[in-house]
Structure formats: structure tokens, C-alpha cells
Design a protein around this motif. Structure first.
Motif, PDB file in Angstrom:
ATOM      1  N   GLY A  32      30.031  22.701  54.040  1.00 48.35           N
ATOM      2  CA  GLY A  32      31.068  22.855  53.026  1.00 48.35           C
ATOM      3  C   GLY A  32      30.469  23.179  51.690  1.00 48.35           C
ATOM      4  N   SER A  33      30.925  24.254  51.101  1.00 48.81           N
ATOM      5  CA  SER A  33      30.430  24.647  49.782  1.00 48.81           C
ATOM      6  C   SER A  33      31.210  23.917  48.703  1.00 48.81           C
ATOM      7  CB  SER A  33      30.578  26.157  49.601  1.00 48.81           C
ATOM      8  OG  SER A  33      31.926  26.532  49.717  1.00 48.81           O
ATOM      9  N   GLY A  34      30.620  23.806  47.514  1.00 50.37           N
ATOM     10  CA  GLY A  34      31.311  23.172  46.402  1.00 50.37           C
ATOM     11  C   GLY A  34      32.392  24.042  45.813  1.00 50.37           C
ATOM     12  N   GLN A  35      32.358  25.334  46.104  1.00 52.46           N
ATOM     13  CA  GLN A  35      33.331  26.270  45.528  1.00 52.46           C
ATOM     14  C   GLN A  35      34.098  26.934  46.642  1.00 52.46           C
ATOM     15  OE1 GLN A  35      32.253  28.898  42.141  1.00 52.46           O
ATOM     16  NE2 GLN A  35      32.593  30.541  43.590  1.00 52.46           N
ATOM     17  N   ASP A  36      35.387  27.048  46.478  1.00 53.48           N
ATOM     18  CA  ASP A  36      36.247  27.620  47.511  1.00 53.48           C
ATOM     19  C   ASP A  36      36.925  28.879  46.967  1.00 53.48           C
ATOM     20  OD1 ASP A  36      39.153  26.460  49.363  1.00 53.48           O
ATOM     21  OD2 ASP A  36      37.779  28.111  49.711  1.00 53.48           O
ATOM     22  N   SER A  37      36.222  30.002  47.066  1.00 52.39           N
ATOM     23  CA  SER A  37      36.801  31.249  46.596  1.00 52.39           C
ATOM     24  C   SER A  37      37.462  31.976  47.747  1.00 52.39           C
ATOM     25  CB  SER A  37      35.713  32.131  45.970  1.00 52.39           C
ATOM     26  OG  SER A  37      34.725  32.459  46.938  1.00 52.39           O
ATOM     27  N   ASN A  38      38.498  32.741  47.430  1.00 52.97           N
ATOM     28  CA  ASN A  38      39.131  33.570  48.449  1.00 52.97           C
ATOM     29  C   ASN A  38      39.755  34.766  47.766  1.00 52.97           C
ATOM     30  OD1 ASN A  38      42.195  33.046  48.054  1.00 52.97           O
ATOM     31  ND2 ASN A  38      41.290  30.981  48.079  1.00 52.97           N
ATOM     32  N   ILE A  39      40.064  35.749  48.559  1.00 56.50           N
ATOM     33  CA  ILE A  39      40.571  37.004  48.025  1.00 56.50           C
ATOM     34  C   ILE A  39      41.681  37.510  48.917  1.00 56.50           C
ATOM     35  CG2 ILE A  39      38.951  38.511  49.259  1.00 56.50           C
ATOM     36  CD1 ILE A  39      38.670  40.073  46.565  1.00 56.50           C
TER      37      ILE A  39
ATOM     38  N   SER B 268      47.566  45.794  44.700  1.00 57.11           N
ATOM     39  CA  SER B 268      46.777  44.868  43.888  1.00 57.11           C
ATOM     40  C   SER B 268      45.887  44.013  44.778  1.00 57.11           C
ATOM     41  CB  SER B 268      47.682  43.978  43.033  1.00 57.11           C
ATOM     42  OG  SER B 268      48.499  43.157  43.848  1.00 57.11           O
ATOM     43  N   LEU B 269      44.757  43.607  44.212  1.00 56.32           N
ATOM     44  CA  LEU B 269      43.799  42.743  44.892  1.00 56.32           C
ATOM     45  C   LEU B 269      43.555  41.537  43.999  1.00 56.32           C
ATOM     46  CD1 LEU B 269      40.632  43.824  46.785  1.00 56.32           C
ATOM     47  CD2 LEU B 269      40.434  42.110  45.001  1.00 56.32           C
ATOM     48  N   THR B 270      43.766  40.318  44.528  1.00 57.01           N
ATOM     49  CA  THR B 270      43.656  39.092  43.738  1.00 57.01           C
ATOM     50  C   THR B 270      42.496  38.251  44.236  1.00 57.01           C
ATOM     51  OG1 THR B 270      46.044  39.091  43.346  1.00 57.01           O
ATOM     52  CG2 THR B 270      44.854  37.036  42.931  1.00 57.01           C
ATOM     53  N   TYR B 271      41.616  37.872  43.315  1.00 58.67           N
ATOM     54  CA  TYR B 271      40.390  37.123  43.622  1.00 58.67           C
ATOM     55  C   TYR B 271      40.526  35.727  43.017  1.00 58.67           C
ATOM     56  CZ  TYR B 271      35.265  36.383  43.990  1.00 58.67           C
ATOM     57  OH  TYR B 271      34.000  35.913  44.297  1.00 58.67           O
ATOM     58  N   ASP B 272      40.626  34.686  43.865  1.00 61.88           N
ATOM     59  CA  ASP B 272      40.691  33.287  43.438  1.00 61.88           C
ATOM     60  C   ASP B 272      39.285  32.720  43.504  1.00 61.88           C
ATOM     61  OD1 ASP B 272      41.048  30.606  43.048  1.00 61.88           O
ATOM     62  OD2 ASP B 272      42.452  30.306  44.709  1.00 61.88           O
TER      63      ASP B 272
ATOM     64  N   TYR C  63      38.418  31.621  33.275  1.00 65.00           N
ATOM     65  CA  TYR C  63      39.518  31.964  34.156  1.00 65.00           C
ATOM     66  C   TYR C  63      39.204  31.515  35.580  1.00 65.00           C
ATOM     67  CZ  TYR C  63      40.906  35.056  30.322  1.00 65.00           C
ATOM     68  OH  TYR C  63      41.267  35.555  29.109  1.00 65.00           O
ATOM     69  N   ARG C  64      40.272  31.358  36.368  1.00 59.36           N
ATOM     70  CA  ARG C  64      40.114  31.091  37.806  1.00 59.36           C
ATOM     71  C   ARG C  64      40.450  32.331  38.640  1.00 59.36           C
ATOM     72  NH1 ARG C  64      42.634  26.268  41.733  1.00 59.36           N
ATOM     73  NH2 ARG C  64      42.333  27.426  43.677  1.00 59.36           N
ATOM     74  N   TYR C  65      41.433  33.113  38.191  1.00 58.43           N
ATOM     75  CA  TYR C  65      41.936  34.234  38.991  1.00 58.43           C
ATOM     76  C   TYR C  65      41.637  35.566  38.304  1.00 58.43           C
ATOM     77  CZ  TYR C  65      44.739  30.524  41.125  1.00 58.43           C
ATOM     78  OH  TYR C  65      45.157  29.369  41.743  1.00 58.43           O
ATOM     79  N   LEU C  66      41.290  36.558  39.126  1.00 57.22           N
ATOM     80  CA  LEU C  66      41.140  37.932  38.682  1.00 57.22           C
ATOM     81  C   LEU C  66      42.034  38.817  39.541  1.00 57.22           C
ATOM     82  CD1 LEU C  66      37.237  38.074  38.398  1.00 57.22           C
ATOM     83  CD2 LEU C  66      38.849  37.868  36.487  1.00 57.22           C
ATOM     84  N   LYS C  67      42.636  39.827  38.930  1.00 56.56           N
ATOM     85  CA  LYS C  67      43.485  40.753  39.687  1.00 56.56           C
ATOM     86  C   LYS C  67      43.128  42.185  39.307  1.00 56.56           C
ATOM     87  CE  LYS C  67      47.893  39.933  40.351  1.00 56.56           C
ATOM     88  NZ  LYS C  67      49.358  39.801  40.135  1.00 56.56           N
ATOM     89  N   VAL C  68      42.856  42.998  40.337  1.00 55.53           N
ATOM     90  CA  VAL C  68      42.658  44.431  40.148  1.00 55.53           C
ATOM     91  C   VAL C  68      43.988  45.080  40.515  1.00 55.53           C
ATOM     92  CG1 VAL C  68      41.318  46.451  40.794  1.00 55.53           C
ATOM     93  CG2 VAL C  68      40.232  44.194  40.761  1.00 55.53           C
ATOM     94  N   ASP C  69      44.724  45.551  39.508  1.00 60.10           N
ATOM     95  CA  ASP C  69      46.087  46.067  39.691  1.00 60.10           C
ATOM     96  C   ASP C  69      46.048  47.596  39.640  1.00 60.10           C
ATOM     97  OD1 ASP C  69      48.799  45.936  40.056  1.00 60.10           O
ATOM     98  OD2 ASP C  69      49.264  45.692  37.928  1.00 60.10           O
TER      99      ASP C  69
END
Length: 893
Positions: free
Chosen positions: A770-777, A808-812, A869-875
Motif C-alpha cells: 500500500g502506497s501512502g498516496q492514492d492517485s487516480n485518473i 476532458s481528463l481528470t487527474y486526482d 491543489y489535489r485535482y488537475l483537469k485537461v479540458d
């Protein structure tokens, strides 16, 4: 499944010396020890067509007609309140087949007096190309015949039979040969077919086939097959198990004449295939995972996107059905161009020489370039042997899937989720058709290929389909994720009085005599998180009509298979619903669907159907799933210590299996995964869903362990890093434990040497980390998964569906953090116009930078952010090419 004995068959069968070897090696088995029927092996025939035999039953995939109980497959025939019958017919078509060896099944039959017709049999694998009887049929067990009924011995009389297409100087045509024996009178059994289990088997060699019961010496029927006239029996066959009601075998054709006790149950304890251990030949076993295609599979063209190309004349043939005159040759490599004239319908098909296994493409796309000026609707179809054919219309009034009618080339990309057929048995890779046009036109096609399945959307804890006020973690967005479809214009909208918010779904019948609608996504959904004892499908419902209707869900691609309906009938409506014209909240346990719906592969999220007339009023609102066992924030219990159970979140698959891999991850050491026998190469793949820091791997082996294997990690399932290796083990139970390191999404156990003559067998498999960071896209459109844009591999890429501008692509990033720069490494199909947005909560967005007028080509945009920031979006709003959008990697630093 007929009992005929033609004169020509008797003449050409001849005689031979029976030689049955006692030594055999188990190659494959299904012991039905799990909780459900193994869909990697078995699928269903469904319908009430009579099946060429005037049978009376309707075959279904309902859990009432076929299920696993106490280590048995149970096929159950039922008599319905209207006097009709239902039953089940299971087959391994496109999933498992074999040639030569010994096959046996231990079966207990129901009372067949009178009208039941149970069978265990097989058909040739080229059934989809040559039909019956040219494919060959081998009936290992049939019972319930008319002659036995008349003689009063129906529960002890058994038959074996052969059916084929015979061609010789003496006779050309259908040939049949069959014999029957009495289990008690001829073989001295102390029990008949209904009182106990009996083993029905067939010994199949290149020279002969012998069918027998309980012991190979108890021969029912045999035939010599070394003559070229028996070519049908020198190829792979697939298996069938069924329980028919009525028909030509018992010679009963009226429901009222069926007197056999109901329910009637056919119990199958196991099915096994053995190699006969003969040095001159061996059993050839084929499982779907071994024959499945992968990559971008081309039908025609020379695009760089195509990784494997089918060959005309060898794999496929192009057949023009009507009114399509070819303007090019298949040999010159140019685009396929056809002239279509007015006045007649037009059509063509790309026919397969064999059933093409596209099991890896069900959630992928059919892609091609098309050029035309016609405004006519153009039908695009695919056909399968085991699941029929399916069509999508490219229409100027509906979804064009990227086609424009301007005489220029346009990329068309159709989600394969739109086609309802069996992807394991494709016999027409592409079909084109249309009605008689009003003007002459030309139609051109090029670079036709299938792209593999993309990632499924997998809601975790709560998931809304249609609600304005219920707060959920995941939402089905109409128009972006799929649509609400009214079937056949059978429902008309009426004035609404919403349960919540300002809108609801309010309908009345439109006069078709039936009605239906469904929430249909553009790709398959993984609702595994809701496959538990507490999850529910919730909705508000209101009607004053007495008309019966059903609420349903469906998984899989085959029409009428893996579909479950819940009946709502006036006076006995379930879940405390009342037809009083008032709103009622309905909560259906997901387990009421999941006995027949594969919740990991759902394609109809919510369905309404009525087949018993018109409905005056029905209103639905606030539709959502709750009680999911997953977690959207990746924190599980609020901490991530590196010892989290990663098996619980993993999708686990294997190269092959006799006993399911589920048995190795169920926490029960009395059950086990077992691979197919006889091969050294095998693997287990764990897809963790995202890159995780690995900690400890434990493998609890049964005696049939691996003498040599490696543990590998990957973030793209293509390039692998060796994490651990083992070599030199002996047979016997043992536990292997490894301390692993590194962040990987995929973990593979790759076995290369067995310690026994059997397969590999594991009691339990455990993986922690388990990683300390949980990113998803995620992306609003995927032709290739968005995950590929954050996998650290610059040779893989996210790609959107072609022809769409607004994507759009959203990166959490998993947590709010300081971001200095965002790097977007575009592939050539980049965005001409787009904006980078950032957010702390995923709701309020800040425009960081906008781009416009950008040209096509590989480029890397480095964008200064300087914020937390937590979220990035390529729109993206405008493409630079005719294709979609494509990004190699997105990085932050």
C-alpha cells in the motif's frame, strides 16, 4: 440429438478391433465445487425455437434452470403455471474444446416417464462455418427415447449416437448411426439411471470412437473413423449438457402429454477429459485464454495502429451479398471502394474461416476509415456463431460515431459494447448493409481494426444513475457516460411530479403493446463493489396501473444471457411496493440480481420492461446504488501502513484453470486454484488497479507446486521487472514468502516448471502493501485507458475515442499538495485548443493556462502552476487531427 440408423451408416461403419488403454492422464475437469457455474467454460443456448427437434421447452440462463449445488451442476426442467416448460442447455462453445482422449461425466438423471430427454454430447468446432451435420455430432448419452417408453424401461435404457455428413462414391448426404443398451438388463447394474449416479464416457482415437457407461467394457456403441468420410471426427469438438422436454426423441409434441414429475433435475457431479497416454497421438485441449487475440487486430489496411493483420484467403473472405460493386482489388492494398446503385438493398460481409476469439475486445472498439457522400443510413454489423449477429446504424439523425458525409476520409470508432453477440465465436468480422438508396453513391473503407478493451468504470461506495439530491461518490452522466434509451419508441413522456428535485422519468405507453427502457453505458461497468450482502439498488417508483412490468440488469455481450428480471405484478408486488399512485421508495438487494448478472461486467445498469400490454402511467426517480464495499478515497480505514491486503482490491486472472483462482483468494485453505494439467507455462496476474508499494507475498502451495517460477512487477502489463525467483523445488506442500519492494500496478506469478505431472495448485495467495498516496485518473472518453498517462511508461498512452472534440481528463493526486509545474507529453494527436484547470475539491476549478491554435505533432507542454491543489483537469475542446486526443504522460513536480 436424434436417434436414427440409416442403411448407409450401417454399411460404412464396418468392424474394428476395440483397443482401450487403461493408462490415462487427467487433462481437464470441472467438478462444480464452487458456488456458481464457471462462465469461463460454460455459456448457454437460450430460446424456444424447438432446436430442430420439435422440443417443447424454453431454454434459459436462469438460476432456477441451471445452478451449482453441493458439488453438482444441476440442470432443472420446470413446468410453469401456464403449462409451458423451461430448462437449460449449457455448452463450452468458444471456451473449451478438445480432440482425442477419453471424456467422462458422472450423472444422475431424473424420472423420464414420460417426455424428458437428457443428453451429454458434443459438436465439431467448425459448426459456425459448415453447419450441422457437416460439423459432426457425438452423443455420449441420450435417454428418454420413445421405444423405451413403450417398453416400460425408459429409466434404464441409454443411447449413444453419431451424426455426420458423408461423402463417398457410394453415398453423399446425412449419415446417422446409433445403438441403445439397457443399463440393468445388458450390463447388470443394480441401479437404474434415476436411482444413482452413473459414469457416461467416450474413448476417442484417430481410428475409432467407443461410447460406454460405468466401465469401458460396457460398450453402448462404437464406430471406426479412419476412413476420410469421417473427417468431422478428426477435429476439435465442444461440449453440451442439456435437459430437453418433448420432441422427436420421446416422440411427444404436446405439453399436455408430458407426465414426468416436475421439477426434474439432472445432476452432473463432474466432467473430465483424459489423455489416453498413447505415443501415436495425444489429447489436444484448447481453452479460450490460449486462443484469444490481443493488440490492435486488423481486418484490412496498413495503418501503423494495426499490430496483427488477418489475411484474406487464409483467415477471412470478402463476400458481396448484393448491390456493392468493388472498385478495387484486395491484392493491391488500396482502400476497399464500392459502387452502390439505386433501387436495391446493399450489403457485404467479411466471413471468417474459423471462429475468431475476441474475448479481449468486448469493451474495446471497432475502428475504420470511411469515405462517402450518401445520406443513407449505413448498418455496421458483427456476427458470432454462439450469440447471433448485431448491428449499429451510422445515421445522419443519430450517432455517427465520427462519420461525416462530405466525401472525405473520417475516422469511425464504434464501442464494441454496442454489439450484443458472443465475442468468443466471431464468424463475420465486419458486415455492411443498407436499404435501397435513392441515388447512386460510392462507399470506401480502409484501416479496419479492433482495439482491445479499455478500463471499466468501477464505482466504489455509492453510485447514482438519476438523482438531483442524493449525494453519491460516483455519478452516471447522461450523454457523457451513456444514455437513457426508450426501446422501440414504446414509451411517451408525460407530465411529472418528481419525488425529489425538479425532474423525474414519467411515461405512458405509446401503443406498441409492450414497453421498455434502459440506462445503457457506452462501456462496461465494474460494479463488483456492490456484489455484497448489504448493497442495494434504490429508486422511487409510482404508478396506479395494474399492468405487470419488470426491473432488470444485464451483464455480458450475449443477448438474453446474464440478464435478470425482478417481476412486479399487481397484487403481489415485491419490496412493499403499492400501486396507489403515490411515491414509494424501493430498495432491491443487489444479490437479487448477482446470481445471474456478472456485477464486474454490467452493460445495462437499470432496465424497465413490460410485455403484457400497455401501461397508463409510471414514474421513476432518485435511482442510485448504495452499500458498496470499495473506497473512493483510497484510505480504507483511514490509514495506509504498507500492510494492507492488496488481494482484496485486485482483479485476479489466470492463463488457465481447472479449479477457479477465486479458491486461492477466499481465505479458505480447504479450497484451491488448480491449473490445467500437462503444460509447464502458466501464470497468475494481479491487477491492483493502480500502482501500489509492495510489501509481502505469500504462496501457500498444495503438493502440485512449481519447481521453478518468477514473481514480476509492471506498470503497463508489457514490460516486466523480476521481483523474486524460485528454482529447484520438489513436489509437496510448502509456503513461499517474499519481501518485495517497488511500486507496481501489476504483479505476475510466472510458472515455468512443474514438480508433478499435473498442473499447479495453490491453497491460498496473499499480497500486502500500500502506497501512502492514492492517485487516480479518469477521462470522459477512452479508446486507450487514461491510466496509461500516469504509468511512468512513455511508450504507452491515453487515447480518446476518435471524432470527439469535447473531452476532458481528470487527474486526482490523492491529496492536496504543492505543485510547481505540470508536464503534459502529447502524442502527435494533440489538442489544438485546451485548458489546464486545477481544484482543491473537484468542484470549484481554477483556470491555470489555456492554449489555442496548436498544430499536430509530438510536443511537451510545461505549465507553471505554483499552487496547492489535489485535482488537475485537461479540458480539450478542439483536436489537431481527425483522430482523438492522445497523451503519453502527465507529470507534476
Amino acid at each position: 440429438m436424434t436417434l436414427k440408423k440409416s442403411a448407409i451408416a450401417a454399411a460404412i461403419v464396418g468392424t474394428f478391433v476395440s483397443s482401450i488403454a487403461n493408462s490415462k492422464t487427467l487433462t481437464w475437469e470441472d467438478t462444480f465445487d464452487g458456488n456458481s457455474i464457471d462462465t469461463s467454460v460454460w455459456t448457454y443456448d437460450v430460446g424456444n425455437s424447438g432446436w430442430g427437434n420439435n422440443e417443447l421447452q424454453n431454454y434459459t440462463d436462469d438460476s432456477d434452470n441451471a445452478y451449482v449445488e453441493d458439488g453438482n451442476l444441476v440442470i432443472q426442467a420446470l413446468k410453469n403455471v401456464d403449462g409451458s416448460f423451461s430448462s437449460a442447455r449449457l455448452k463450452s462453445h468458444g471456451r473449451l474444446s478438445y480432440k482425442y482422449g477419453t471424456i467422462e461425466a458422472r450423472i444422475k438423471l431424473p424420472d423420464m416417464d414420460a417426455g424428458l430427454w437428457p443428453a451429454f454430447w458434443q459438436l465439431g468446432g467448425d459448426y459456425g462455418q459448415v453447419g450441422w451435420p457437416a460439423c459432426g455430432e457425438l452423443d455420449i448419452l441420450e435417454a428418454g427415447m420413445a421405444e423405451a417408453l413403450e417398453a416400460g424401461v425408459v429409466n434404464s435404457e441409454i443411447s449413444g449416437a453419431f451424426h455426420w455428413w458423408h461423402e463417398s462414391d457410394d453415398y453423399t448426404g446425412q449419415a446417422d448411426y446409433a445403438q441403445s443398451q439397457n443399463l440393468v438388463e445388458d450390463f447388470g447394474s443394480s441401479t437404474n439411471l434415476t436411482e444413482d449416479y452413473h459414469t457416461f464416457g467416450m474413448t476417442w482415437t484417430p481410428d475409432s470412437i467407443i461410447m460406454w457407461v460405468d466401465d469401458e467394457a460396457n460398450e453402448i456403441v462404437s464406430i471406426g473413423t479412419d476412413d476420410p468420410a469421417f473427417d468431422e471426427f478428426q477435429q476439435q469438438h465442444f461440449l453440451i449438457l442439456n435437459l430437453a422436454v418433448g420432441g422427436i426423441f420421446p416422440q411427444i409434441y404436446d405439453n399436455s402429454e408430458i407426465t414426468a414429475p416436475m421439477p426434474a433435475k439432472m445432476y452432473v457431479d463432474y466432467v473430465r477429459i483424459y489423455d489416453n497416454d498413447d505415443s501415436s497421438y495425444s489429447t489436444e485441449l484448447s481453452v479460450a485464454a490460449d486462443t484469444a487475440k490481443s493488440g490492435n487486430l486488423g481486418i484490412y489496411g496498413d495503418s501503423d495502429e494495426i499490430s496483427e493483420l488477418l489475411t484474406f484467403g487464409t483467415d477471412t473472405e470478402l463476400y458481396v451479398w448484393n448491390n456493392m460493386v468493388s472498385q478495387t482489388s484486395l491484392d493491391d492494398g488500396d482502400a476497399l471502394e464500392f459502387a452502390v446503385a439505386t433501387g436495391e438493398w446493399f450489403g457485404m460481409g467479411v466471413w471468417m474461416h474459423y471462429d475468431l476469439n475476441l474475448m479481449n475486445y468486448q469493451n474495446g472498439h471497432l475502428n475504420f476509415l470511411m469515405k462517402t457522400t450518401t445520406e443513407e443510413s449505413i448498418g455496421i454489423g458483427i456476427a458470432s456463431t454462439s450469440g447471433g449477429e448485431s448491428w449499429i446504424d451510422l445515421s445522419t439523425e443519430g450517432n455517427s460515431f465520427g462519420l461525416e458525409r462530405d466525401g472525405q476520409w473520417h475516422q469511425v470508432s464504434i464501442p464494441l459494447s454496442k454489439f450484443g453477440l458472443d465475442f468468443n465465436t466471431i464468424n463475420q468480422a465486419l458486415m455492411v448493409r443498407g436499404n435501397a438508396p435513392t441515388a447512386d453513391f460510392t462507399l470506401a473503407l480502409d484501416d479496419i481494426y479492433f482495439s482491445e478493451s479499455g478500463a471499466k468504470t468501477a464505482p466504489a461506495t455509492s453510485f447514482s444513475l438519476y438523482t438531483e439530491t442524493t449525494d453519491t461518490d460516483s455519478t452516471f452522466e447522461l450523454g457523457a457516460d451513456g444514455n437513457l434509451y426508450i426501446w422501440g419508441d414504446t414509451l411517451a413522456e408525460t407530465a411529472s411530479s418528481p419525488y425529489e428535485g425538479s425532474e423525474s422519468l414519467a411515461y405512458t405507453s405509446a401503443g406498441a403493446g409492450w414497453f421498455g427502457m434502459a440506462f445503457s453505458p457506452d462501456s462496461y461497468y465494474d460494479l463488483s463493489a456492490f456484489d455484497n450482502d448489504t448493497a442495494t439498488l434504490n429508486f422511487a417508483l409510482k404508478t396506479s396501473s395494474t399492468t405487470a412490468f419488470k426491473i432488470g440488469m444485464k451483464s455480458g455481450s450475449i443477448d438474453d444471457v446474464e440478464q435478470k428480471w425482478i417481476d412486479f405484478t399487481n397484487g403481489v408486488d415485491p419490496y412493499d411496493f403499492a400501486r396507489d399512485g403515490q411515491w414509494h421508495q424501493v430498495s432491491i438487494p443487489v444479490t437479487d440480481f448477482s446470481d445471474e448478472v456478472d456485477m464486474s461486467n454490467v452493460i445495462q445498469l437499470f432496465e424497465l420492461l413490460g410485455v403484457d400490454g400497455e401501461i397508463s402511467d409510471i414514474e421513476i426517480d432518485d435511482i442510485y446504488f448504495s452499500g458498496g464495499s470499495g473506497s473512493d478515497d483510497g484510505s480504507d480505514d483511514g490509514s495506509d501502513t504498507g500492510s494492507r491486503d492488496l488481494i482484496a482490491q485486485a482483479t485476479v486472472t489466470t492463463s488457465n484453470e481447472i479449479q477457479s483462482i477465486d479458491n486461492a483468494i477466499d481465505g479458505n485453505r480447504s479450497t484451491r486454484w488448480e491449473s490445467a494439467h500437462g503444460g509447464d507455462s502458466a501464470w497468475i496476474l494481479l491487477d491492483l488497479g493502480k500502482a501500489e508499494a509492495l510489501n509481502t507475498l505469500s504462496i501457500d502451495w498444495e503438493a502440485a507446486n512449481a519447481a521453478a517460477y518468477t514473481v514480476q512487477g509492471s506498470n503497463n502489463s508489457t514490460s516486466w521487472t523480476t521481483l523474486a525467483s524460485f528454482n529447484g523445488g520438489n513436489a509437496g506442500e510448502r509456503t513461499d514468502e517474499y519481501a518485495l519492494s517497488g511500486d507496481y500496478r501489476y504483479v505476475r506469478l510466472y510458472f515455468t516448471k512443474r514438480s508433478t505431472v499435473y498442473g499447479y495448485s495453490i491453497w491460498e495467495l496473499n499480497l500486502t502493501g500500500g502506497s501512502g498516496q492514492d492517485s487516480n485518473i479518469s477521462a470522459t472518453s477512452e479508446l486507450q485507458s487514461a491510466d496509461l498517462a500516469i504509468d511512468g511508461d512513455s511508450s504507452t498512452r491515453w487515447e480518446s475515442v476518435h471524432g470527439l472534440d469535447n473531452v476532458s481528463l481528470t487527474y486526482d493526486l490523492g491529496a492536496q499538495q504543492a505543485i510547481g509545474t505540470v508536464s503534459i507529453d502529447w502524442e502527435a494527436a494533440n489538442a489544438a485548443t485546451y485548458s489546464l484547470l486545477a481544484s482543491t475539491d473537484g468542484a470549484q476549478w481554477t483556470n491555470i493556462q489555456s492554449f489555442s491554435g496548436m498544430s499536430a505533432g509530438d510536443r511537451k507542454d510545461l505549465i507553471s502552476v505554483e499552487g496547492n491543489y489535489r485535482y488537475l483537469k485537461v479540458d480539450c475542446t478542439e483536436r489537431s487531427t481527425a483522430y482523438g486526443y492522445s497523451i503519453w504522460e502527465i507529470d507534476t513536480f
